[in-house]
Design a protein around this motif. Sequence first.
Motif, short mmCIF file in Angstrom:
data_model
loop_
_atom_site.label_atom_id
_atom_site.label_comp_id
_atom_site.label_asym_id
_atom_site.label_seq_id
_atom_site.Cartn_x
_atom_site.Cartn_y
_atom_site.Cartn_z
N ALA A 179 0.85 -1.19 0.00
CA ALA A 179 0.00 0.00 0.00
C ALA A 179 0.89 1.24 0.00
O ALA A 179 1.96 1.24 0.62
N PRO A 180 0.48 2.29 -0.69
CA PRO A 180 1.31 3.51 -0.75
C PRO A 180 1.69 4.06 0.62
O PRO A 180 2.78 4.62 0.77
N SER A 181 0.83 3.88 1.61
CA SER A 181 1.09 4.44 2.93
C SER A 181 2.27 3.79 3.64
O SER A 181 2.82 4.37 4.59
N VAL A 182 2.67 2.60 3.21
CA VAL A 182 3.76 1.89 3.90
C VAL A 182 4.95 1.62 2.98
O VAL A 182 5.99 1.14 3.45
N ARG A 183 4.79 1.92 1.70
CA ARG A 183 5.84 1.61 0.74
C ARG A 183 7.14 2.33 1.12
O ARG A 183 7.14 3.51 1.43
N GLY A 184 8.24 1.58 1.13
CA GLY A 184 9.53 2.14 1.51
C GLY A 184 9.83 2.04 2.99
O GLY A 184 10.97 2.28 3.42
N ARG A 185 8.83 1.72 3.80
CA ARG A 185 9.03 1.59 5.26
C ARG A 185 8.82 0.16 5.74
O ARG A 185 9.45 -0.27 6.70
N ARG A 243 -4.38 -17.08 -5.92
CA ARG A 243 -3.37 -16.03 -6.08
C ARG A 243 -3.96 -14.72 -6.60
O ARG A 243 -3.35 -13.65 -6.41
N SER A 244 -5.09 -14.79 -7.22
CA SER A 244 -5.66 -13.55 -7.75
C SER A 244 -6.05 -12.57 -6.65
O SER A 244 -6.22 -11.38 -6.90
N ARG A 245 -6.16 -13.07 -5.42
CA ARG A 245 -6.41 -12.15 -4.30
C ARG A 245 -5.29 -11.13 -4.18
O ARG A 245 -5.49 -10.04 -3.65
N CYS A 246 -4.12 -11.48 -4.66
CA CYS A 246 -2.97 -10.58 -4.58
C CYS A 246 -2.95 -9.55 -5.70
O CYS A 246 -2.08 -8.68 -5.71
N TRP A 247 -3.87 -9.64 -6.63
CA TRP A 247 -3.83 -8.76 -7.80
C TRP A 247 -4.71 -7.53 -7.63
O TRP A 247 -4.75 -6.67 -8.52
N ASN A 248 -5.44 -7.44 -6.52
CA ASN A 248 -6.30 -6.30 -6.32
C ASN A 248 -5.50 -5.09 -5.84
O ASN A 248 -4.77 -5.17 -4.87
N THR A 249 -5.66 -3.98 -6.55
CA THR A 249 -5.08 -2.72 -6.09
C THR A 249 -6.16 -1.65 -6.23
O THR A 249 -6.62 -1.40 -7.34
N PRO A 250 -6.57 -1.00 -5.12
CA PRO A 250 -6.00 -1.22 -3.78
C PRO A 250 -6.33 -2.62 -3.23
O PRO A 250 -7.21 -3.30 -3.74
N ILE A 251 -5.60 -3.00 -2.21
CA ILE A 251 -5.75 -4.32 -1.62
C ILE A 251 -7.14 -4.44 -1.00
O ILE A 251 -7.60 -3.54 -0.30
#
Length: 125
Positions: free
Chosen positions: A59-65, A100-108
């Motif tokens: 998620a963008p809010s945690v990306r990089g951290r 595995r398609s559960r992992c393809w949803n963006t946003p999660i």
Amino acid sequence: QVQLAESGGGSVQAGGSLRLSCAASGFSVSTGCMGWFRQSPGKEREGVVTTEPKRTYYAPSVRGRFTVSQDNAENTLYLQMDSLKPEDTAVYYCAADPNRSRCWNTPIRPVFSNWGQGTQVTVSS
């Protein structure tokens, strides 16, 4: 029967780190889709990261951290959380789904079939 057991939550000051663990039984963390979600009081469950063998999405809010990893021998999923902020305070849940398609949803989206009981993370300012 799938069981997911989270651990590693606790209280830290802003800027600190925690590592969450999700020990799985009845399901292999190296197949299907695994995810971390979080929920704070009065808010909807929020997707943090999903991972399957070919794709990981933060998620963008945690990306990089935050960084997700797994130990296939221990059948355990991890979430390394660095540079924590007060807004990261929540109950964190591990989730698993054979699709595995559960992992393809963006946003999660929280459409997983198996959930752990959650572990509390509190970040103070």
